[in-house]
Design a protein around this motif. Structure first.
Motif: not given
Length: 278
Positions: A166-192
């Motif tokens: 998915e390119t859009n990581l914002t979803k509406v579930v049970e009346g809540k808008e939930v967005s997911l983000s990463f400080d970095q996204l790369q295999a083998g890297k510690e991330l938040t």
């Protein structure tokens, strides 16, 4: 903040197989020890978790879809002796994750401990097909352990749903808008990874999330072939929103599906995402 220490505490990565194979009925996938939980302090009898194994049994030799099925999980050492004591981790002695082959179905349930190493639960599989069961537990005096099992369920098998990032990581579930983000996204890297919660109608931040299994949330991650399994707990377990942060790392590039589990106003809800990790 010592992020590497949080990473050791909060992250479970289990490489269940070196290469993907077609699931077979009653096939157990080998796993690696993981360090999802705090380790026990000294002064207690220790358990060598490398010698701990699970024996899976089903009340019906061929489980059927749409029917209550009893699953029994016997935890024992490599000589067949039952492991009898387990630590409570996030309010439960065992967490059981159930997914189907295309990852369109997800369930997080908790078998009851019957004593002498035996856990049991009754559950239903919605359709026929191949399912993977993944059990998380901690023998007393040992490290966190993951055991898994493929099972073939009889019944109508729907067409597989493609796993498309998915390119859009914002979803509406049970009346809540939930967005997911990463400080970095790369295999083998510690991330938040950060979940942000808004009221879907008012767009106001949600600041009263409730504890789910002793924490603000839980995240389960599986690779597209279900061979790589990660179970994350939040960096700040007592957070109440509008954000919930998790430390993690993806062991290899590829497509992953993740499920965030949270609780608000007395109801639990699950937010799924499919992502591409470069």
């Amino acid at each position: 903040m010592n992020f590497r220490w949080l990473f050791v505490i909060c992250l479970t990565i289990v490489l269940l197989s070196a290469c993907a194979q077609k699931p077979k009925q009653n096939q157990t996938m080998p796993g690696m020890d993981h360090n999802q939980h705090n380790q026990p302090s000294g002064g207690k009898e220790s358990t060598n978790t490398s010698q701990v194994q699970a024996v899976w049994k089903f009340a019906d030799s061929a489980p059927q879809s749409g029917k209550d099925e009893q699953i029994s999980i016997q935890i024992q050492d490599n000589t067949g002796k039952p492991i009898e004591k387990f630590q409570v981790s996030h309010e439960k002695q065992m967490h059981l994750i159930v997914v189907n082959k295309d990852l369109s179905f997800f369930n997080h349930i908790h078998p009851d401990y019957k004593g002498k190493g035996l856990f049991q639960i009754r559950t239903q599989f919605p359709t026929g097909g191949d399912y993977k069961l993944i059990a998380d537990f901690i023998p007393e005096g040992g490290e966190a352990k993951t055991e898994s099992q493929w099972v073939k369920v009889s019944g109508d098998v729907p067409a597989a749903q493609p796993l498309t990032p998915e390119t859009n990581l914002t979803k509406v579930v049970e009346g809540k808008e939930v967005s997911l983000s990463f400080d970095q996204l790369q295999a083998g890297k510690e991330l938040t990874m950060t979940f942000n919660f808004l009221d879907a109608s008012t767009k106001q931040p949600i600041t009263n999330l409730e504890p789910y299994l002793g924490a603000v949330g839980h995240v389960v991650i599986l690779s597209a072939d279900a061979e790589k399994y990660i179970h994350n707990h939040p960096l700040e377990e007592k957070a109440t929103g509008p954000q919930a942060k998790f430390g993690t790392a993806f062991p290899a590039s590829g497509i992953y599906k993740l499920w965030g589990q949270f609780k608000h106003q007395g109801k639990t809800f699950i937010v799924p995402y499919t992502i591409q990790v470069p």
